[in-house]
Design an enzyme around this catalytic site. Sequence first.
Site, PDB file in Angstrom:
ATOM      1  CE  LYS A  88      -0.189  -0.545   4.986  1.00 56.44           C
ATOM      2  NZ  LYS A  88      -0.909  -1.179   6.095  1.00 56.44           N
ATOM      3  NE  ARG A 105      -5.794   0.109  11.552  1.00 54.99           N
ATOM      4  CZ  ARG A 105      -4.624  -0.019  10.933  1.00 54.99           C
ATOM      5  NH1 ARG A 105      -3.769   0.984  10.913  1.00 54.99           N
ATOM      6  NH2 ARG A 105      -4.301  -1.153  10.350  1.00 54.99           N
ATOM      7  CE1 TYR A 125      12.309  31.397   2.531  1.00 55.73           C
ATOM      8  CE2 TYR A 125      12.480  29.028   2.271  1.00 55.73           C
ATOM      9  CZ  TYR A 125      12.106  30.272   1.782  1.00 55.73           C
ATOM     10  OH  TYR A 125      11.523  30.377   0.549  1.00 55.73           O
ATOM     11  CG  MET A 139       8.516  23.258  -1.264  1.00 55.62           C
ATOM     12  SD  MET A 139       7.377  24.261  -2.240  1.00 55.62           S
ATOM     13  CE  MET A 139       6.579  25.237  -0.986  1.00 55.62           C
TER      14      MET A 139
END
Length: 347
Positions: A38, A131, A247, A295
Amino acid sequence: MTGYIAPLRLRLDGDALLSNWRWLARQGGAPACGAAIKADGYGLGAAGVMQLLKQAGCRDFFVSNWGEAAALEAQMDGVNFAVLHGVRDEDMAQALASRARPVLCTPGQVARWKAAGGGACDLMIDTGMNRLGLDWRADLGELAAGLEIVTLLSHLASADEDSELNPMQLARFRQVRAVVSAQRYSLANSAGICMGPDYGFDLTRPGIALYGGVPHRDAAGHLRQVVQPQAQILQRRSVIAGDTIGYNATHRAERDMEIAILNIGYADGYLRGFSGRGTALVDGVRLPVLGRVSMDLLAVDVGARPDVAESDWLTIDYALPAAAQASGLSQYELLTGLGKRFDRVWA
Ligand SMILES: *Cc1c(COP(=O)(O)O)cnc(C)c1O
């Protein structure tokens, strides 16, 4: 974009993946060892992971939803392929046409599957995690009546630690097994495999450990790192004592320094927890991350390596247990967060 070479890549070690799967298969005490693929194979690329494991003899694969299943439909010949979140109304047309089986999780899903005459399915029983799954205390004989269950599953909540929940879930699972008949029973994920053959039953379902995550202290030393992020140097520059880097100027140079700016950042999953704490590596030499992760960019101290230059590639230290410690992220988050901009290169 054909022919595009990204400035960042994941080096993926196929031998390590298979060595991890074989170790887990031996350790699990079950006749079959599957693979949870997954979240795009925990960030590595599900299609590539599935292809390699299938060639090695793996015959059981697990994803979460039908979008993930659709992308792998062409590879499903000769294997069991299960969709862990079961079937919603929206999934029924695809589920009925697919070679994948739903893992039915709720009374509503069971009813939906029976009404459609869906055929072979899997069934998830919740034995204490609260769950996803049918409550182990429900009238499971009644619910399961008429279903053609291939695999009956449950999932351990605390297998990575010594918890009283583990033997409790095991006992409940045995109780369920006595009531609901299925071709096979499956309880253990990666950490569950480390708890010994009692937890193995017919099929184990490792995820994180396949990809080099260490799920339990007993597995340390047996699992190999599979993923190595690498990023290209876009610029090498000199910084003068007193200058700040990045930054918010969180790093101030105490002396003149040489730094390199790499093409990787938090949008690639290299999150800000690595700011001032991560490391890049070149020939085993450690190059500390300086200042904030941006980023798309990252600054590292290359003072120790006068030779590394613009367009060179550096490896990011991503040894999972240590990187988790450094960043405050789990090993799962470190893998599944790896973004779409990497070229994924199997070796
Ligand atoms: C994700 C998942 C697994 C694999 O878990 P790991 O901890 O990654 O080994 C196994 N079974 C189920 C039901 C899962 O959701």
